[in-house]
Motif scaffolding. Structure first.
Motif, PDB file in Angstrom:
ATOM      1  N   ILE A 130       0.820  -1.012   0.261  1.00 52.50           N
ATOM      2  CA  ILE A 130      -0.129  -0.087  -0.170  1.00 52.50           C
ATOM      3  C   ILE A 130       0.821   1.152  -0.415  1.00 52.50           C
ATOM      4  CG2 ILE A 130      -1.699   1.532   1.384  1.00 52.50           C
ATOM      5  CD1 ILE A 130      -3.596  -0.946   2.091  1.00 52.50           C
ATOM      6  N   PRO A 131       1.579   1.176   0.985  1.00 53.47           N
ATOM      7  CA  PRO A 131       2.784   2.684   0.814  1.00 53.47           C
ATOM      8  C   PRO A 131       3.129   3.323  -0.110  1.00 53.47           C
ATOM      9  CG  PRO A 131       3.359   1.773   3.374  1.00 53.47           C
ATOM     10  CD  PRO A 131       2.505   0.231   1.759  1.00 53.47           C
ATOM     11  N   TYR A 132       4.247   2.486  -0.867  1.00 53.66           N
ATOM     12  CA  TYR A 132       4.313   3.033  -1.715  1.00 53.66           C
ATOM     13  C   TYR A 132       3.848   2.807  -3.824  1.00 53.66           C
ATOM     14  CZ  TYR A 132       9.141   2.142   0.221  1.00 53.66           C
ATOM     15  OH  TYR A 132       9.920   2.649   1.073  1.00 53.66           O
ATOM     16  N   PHE A 133       3.234   1.936  -3.681  1.00 55.30           N
ATOM     17  CA  PHE A 133       1.702   1.814  -4.958  1.00 55.30           C
ATOM     18  C   PHE A 133       1.031   2.846  -4.813  1.00 55.30           C
ATOM     19  CE2 PHE A 133       3.608  -2.589  -5.628  1.00 55.30           C
ATOM     20  CZ  PHE A 133       3.202  -2.364  -6.949  1.00 55.30           C
ATOM     21  N   THR A 134       0.859   3.455  -3.317  1.00 54.18           N
ATOM     22  CA  THR A 134       0.054   4.807  -3.113  1.00 54.18           C
ATOM     23  C   THR A 134       0.532   5.904  -3.468  1.00 54.18           C
ATOM     24  OG1 THR A 134      -1.024   3.949  -1.565  1.00 54.18           O
ATOM     25  CG2 THR A 134      -1.294   6.146  -2.026  1.00 54.18           C
ATOM     26  N   ALA A 135       1.688   6.098  -2.881  1.00 50.32           N
ATOM     27  CA  ALA A 135       2.619   7.639  -3.647  1.00 50.32           C
ATOM     28  C   ALA A 135       2.928   7.344  -4.880  1.00 50.32           C
ATOM     29  CB  ALA A 135       4.014   6.850  -2.912  1.00 50.32           C
ATOM     30  N   PHE A 136       2.698   6.017  -5.368  1.00 47.16           N
ATOM     31  CA  PHE A 136       3.225   5.938  -6.988  1.00 47.16           C
ATOM     32  C   PHE A 136       2.256   6.734  -7.619  1.00 47.16           C
ATOM     33  CE2 PHE A 136       3.653   4.918 -11.164  1.00 47.16           C
ATOM     34  CZ  PHE A 136       4.619   5.304 -11.962  1.00 47.16           C
ATOM     35  N   ARG A 137       1.038   6.495  -7.428  1.00 48.30           N
ATOM     36  CA  ARG A 137      -0.919   6.436  -7.419  1.00 48.30           C
ATOM     37  C   ARG A 137      -0.584   8.368  -7.311  1.00 48.30           C
ATOM     38  NH1 ARG A 137      -3.982   4.204 -10.336  1.00 48.30           N
ATOM     39  NH2 ARG A 137      -6.282   5.251 -10.406  1.00 48.30           N
ATOM     40  N   ALA A 138      -0.236   8.412  -6.789  1.00 47.38           N
ATOM     41  CA  ALA A 138      -0.367  10.104  -6.097  1.00 47.38           C
ATOM     42  C   ALA A 138       0.647  11.032  -6.983  1.00 47.38           C
ATOM     43  CB  ALA A 138      -0.244  10.200  -4.785  1.00 47.38           C
ATOM     44  N   LEU A 139       1.938  10.306  -7.367  1.00 45.71           N
ATOM     45  CA  LEU A 139       2.742  11.540  -7.806  1.00 45.71           C
ATOM     46  C   LEU A 139       2.762  11.263  -9.177  1.00 45.71           C
ATOM     47  CD1 LEU A 139       5.690  10.705  -5.053  1.00 45.71           C
ATOM     48  CD2 LEU A 139       4.745  12.759  -5.879  1.00 45.71           C
ATOM     49  N   VAL A 140       2.653  10.078  -9.810  1.00 40.60           N
ATOM     50  CA  VAL A 140       2.676   9.937 -10.764  1.00 40.60           C
ATOM     51  C   VAL A 140       1.369   9.825 -11.877  1.00 40.60           C
ATOM     52  CG1 VAL A 140       3.454   8.642 -13.408  1.00 40.60           C
ATOM     53  CG2 VAL A 140       5.024   8.696 -10.263  1.00 40.60           C
ATOM     54  N   HIS A 141       0.336   9.264 -11.646  1.00 40.59           N
ATOM     55  CA  HIS A 141      -0.379   8.711 -12.188  1.00 40.59           C
ATOM     56  C   HIS A 141      -2.099   9.792 -12.111  1.00 40.59           C
ATOM     57  CE1 HIS A 141       0.536   4.606 -12.776  1.00 40.59           C
ATOM     58  NE2 HIS A 141       0.822   4.805 -13.677  1.00 40.59           N
ATOM     59  N   LYS A 142      -1.874  10.665 -10.592  1.00 42.86           N
ATOM     60  CA  LYS A 142      -2.549  11.394 -10.738  1.00 42.86           C
ATOM     61  C   LYS A 142      -2.001  12.723 -10.556  1.00 42.86           C
ATOM     62  CE  LYS A 142      -6.441   8.898 -10.268  1.00 42.86           C
ATOM     63  NZ  LYS A 142      -6.721   9.134 -10.877  1.00 42.86           N
ATOM     64  N   ALA A 143      -1.117  13.353  -9.855  1.00 44.14           N
ATOM     65  CA  ALA A 143      -0.638  14.165  -9.687  1.00 44.14           C
ATOM     66  C   ALA A 143       0.487  15.049 -11.058  1.00 44.14           C
ATOM     67  CB  ALA A 143       0.442  14.797  -8.805  1.00 44.14           C
ATOM     68  N   ARG A 144       0.472  13.890 -12.344  1.00 43.09           N
ATOM     69  CA  ARG A 144       1.695  13.888 -13.165  1.00 43.09           C
ATOM     70  C   ARG A 144       2.633  14.774 -12.970  1.00 43.09           C
ATOM     71  NH1 ARG A 144      -1.347  10.931 -16.997  1.00 43.09           N
ATOM     72  NH2 ARG A 144      -3.794  10.519 -16.400  1.00 43.09           N
ATOM     73  N   SER A 145       3.684  14.822 -12.012  1.00 43.71           N
ATOM     74  CA  SER A 145       4.788  15.481 -10.963  1.00 43.71           C
ATOM     75  C   SER A 145       6.062  14.502 -12.101  1.00 43.71           C
ATOM     76  CB  SER A 145       5.013  14.966  -9.896  1.00 43.71           C
ATOM     77  OG  SER A 145       4.328  14.536  -8.844  1.00 43.71           O
ATOM     78  N   LYS A 146       6.609  16.437 -12.618  1.00 48.99           N
ATOM     79  CA  LYS A 146       7.579  15.716 -13.589  1.00 48.99           C
ATOM     80  C   LYS A 146       8.879  16.827 -12.856  1.00 48.99           C
ATOM     81  CE  LYS A 146       4.482  17.346 -17.367  1.00 48.99           C
ATOM     82  NZ  LYS A 146       3.483  17.698 -16.451  1.00 48.99           N
ATOM     83  N   ALA A 147      10.222  16.348 -13.736  1.00 52.25           N
ATOM     84  CA  ALA A 147      10.891  16.104 -12.328  1.00 52.25           C
ATOM     85  C   ALA A 147      11.642  17.496 -12.536  1.00 52.25           C
ATOM     86  CB  ALA A 147      12.642  16.460 -13.559  1.00 52.25           C
ATOM     87  N   GLY A 148      11.910  18.639 -11.832  1.00 48.67           N
ATOM     88  CA  GLY A 148      12.047  19.826 -11.610  1.00 48.67           C
ATOM     89  C   GLY A 148      11.500  20.733 -10.770  1.00 48.67           C
ATOM     90  N   GLU A 149      10.042  20.073 -10.630  1.00 47.19           N
ATOM     91  CA  GLU A 149       8.637  20.611  -9.372  1.00 47.19           C
ATOM     92  C   GLU A 149       8.719  20.294  -8.107  1.00 47.19           C
ATOM     93  OE1 GLU A 149       4.819  20.747 -12.564  1.00 47.19           O
ATOM     94  OE2 GLU A 149       5.044  18.651 -11.042  1.00 47.19           O
ATOM     95  N   THR A 150       8.579  20.760  -7.408  1.00 52.28           N
ATOM     96  CA  THR A 150       8.390  20.821  -5.758  1.00 52.28           C
ATOM     97  C   THR A 150       7.369  19.827  -5.682  1.00 52.28           C
ATOM     98  OG1 THR A 150       9.946  22.832  -5.940  1.00 52.28           O
ATOM     99  CG2 THR A 150       8.425  22.461  -4.384  1.00 52.28           C
ATOM    100  N   VAL A 151       7.693  19.449  -4.534  1.00 51.87           N
ATOM    101  CA  VAL A 151       6.457  18.940  -3.764  1.00 51.87           C
ATOM    102  C   VAL A 151       6.599  18.997  -2.830  1.00 51.87           C
ATOM    103  CG1 VAL A 151       7.861  16.394  -3.937  1.00 51.87           C
ATOM    104  CG2 VAL A 151       5.439  16.715  -3.908  1.00 51.87           C
ATOM    105  N   LEU A 152       6.105  19.047  -2.219  1.00 53.07           N
ATOM    106  CA  LEU A 152       5.564  18.857  -0.152  1.00 53.07           C
ATOM    107  C   LEU A 152       4.656  17.560   0.040  1.00 53.07           C
ATOM    108  CD1 LEU A 152       5.559  20.266   1.997  1.00 53.07           C
ATOM    109  CD2 LEU A 152       3.605  21.558   1.917  1.00 53.07           C
TER     110      LEU A 152
END
Length: 328
Positions: A130-152
């Motif tokens: 749950i922890p890593y698959f949730t983190a990945f879903r949040a950062l990649v599939h939902k927020a579509r975070s890109k290198a160089g962005e700032t995340v809190l």
């Protein structure tokens, strides 16, 4: 293998407080049907969602009695017909189980069973699901975070938080994290956060804004939205996104805060991941295990018969420091 073997497992016969988690010792060891895997469990992860399900207030209500848990790590005992991904004796971890992971043996579908590299022990294996698959879903599939962005990572010292720190850092993001104790702050800077803030301190959000030179953060991974969502909206940069991973009640926000940044609030629920998304996530995480950035941090270990205490502590403790696991 005879079908008459028995095991110890946690059984929940009524919804309620942590005390409804009972250790039962005469539970039959289940047999793996077609496409299923029987695993001898060495450790299992305790996740907040399991406490919500236990109270009977979660959207998903299992039929009683049931054994909680999705995240197990252990050794394959036997496999059902048609299973090709793993074989007897393999070290594995799960991202879902059919019979519950708070037990000495569990049954999981083949596509929920993943090989556990030798560099990770079973307690760490139990901290991946749950922890890593949730983190990945949040950062990649939902927020579509890109290198160089700032995340809190708002609440970065627990299971999902540490996973999100490690994953964000591997993706080339600038990583800010919060924790509620000095130990928690040290933990997150040791696990990928560039900067740590104490969310129990008055004015900590001003410090976060100062760290971004007033620009705000692009992405927030939010663990306690009922407390933080309004503050989150005010900390976002233009076009920022808040991913809601956890919430324990309602919250008041000003919708105008979303207009001034054209920001977005999105919920994250692992349950809705498609098979393709899960496959992509598993591949990325396996690469992380090989590269060495995916290293689950185990906080407290409890024996199976202390599951009640573990459920109490994961919700009531004053500040998370790594992942809570049960060991067999």
């Amino acid at each position: 293998m005879s079908g008459s073997r028995v095991m110890r497992a946690i059984r929940v016969s009524e919804f309620g407080a942590p005390s409804v988690l009972k250790v039962v010792s005469g539970v039959s060891v289940p047999q793996p049907g077609q496409g299923k895997v029987l695993i001898r469990v060495h450790a299992c992860g305790v996740n907040p969602v399991e406490t919500y399900i236990r109270t009977g207030t979660h959207a998903w209500k299992p039929a009683l009695p049931y054994t909680p848990g999705t995240d197990a790590a252990g050794v394959v005992e036997s496999v059902g017909e048609g299973v090709t991904v793993v074989k007897d004796g393999d070290r594995v971890f799960t991202t879902g189980t059919e019979s519950g992971s708070y037990a000495e043996y569990t049954i999981a579908a083949e596509d929920c069973v993943h090989k556990l590299p030798d560099v990770l022990d079973f307690a760490q294996g139990a901290a991946i699901g749950i922890p890593y698959f949730t983190a990945f879903r949040a950062l990649v599939h939902k927020a579509r975070s890109k290198a160089g962005e700032t995340v809190l990572i708002h609440g970065a010292s627990g299971g999902v938080g540490v996973a999100a720190c490690q994953l964000s850092r591997s993706m080339g993001l600038r990583v800010l994290g919060t924790a509620g104790t000095p130990d928690g702050m040290k933990l997150i800077t040791n696990n990928g956060a560039h900067l740590a803030f104490n969310h129990r301190e008055e004015g900590y959000t001003d410090k976060i804004m100062a760290a971004t030179e007033g620009r705000g953060v692009d992405v927030i991974v939010e663990m306690l939205a009922n407390v933080n969502l309004s503050k989150d909206l005010q900390m976002l940069a233009q076009g920022g996104r808040v991913t809601v991973v956890g919430s324990r009640g309602p919250v008041e926000i000003n919708p105008r805060d979303t207009m001034s940044k054209e920001s977005c609030i999105m919920g994250v629920a692992l349950f809705f991941a498609t098979p393709e998304e899960t496959k992509q996530c598993a591949a990325q995480l396996f690469a992380g295990m090989e590269a060495g950035w995916l290293r689950p941090v185990v906080g407290s270990k409890y024996p199976l018969d202390k599951a009640t205490q573990a459920h109490h502590d994961i919700i009531e403790s004053s500040g998370a420091a790594g992942k809570i696991v049960l060991t067999m």
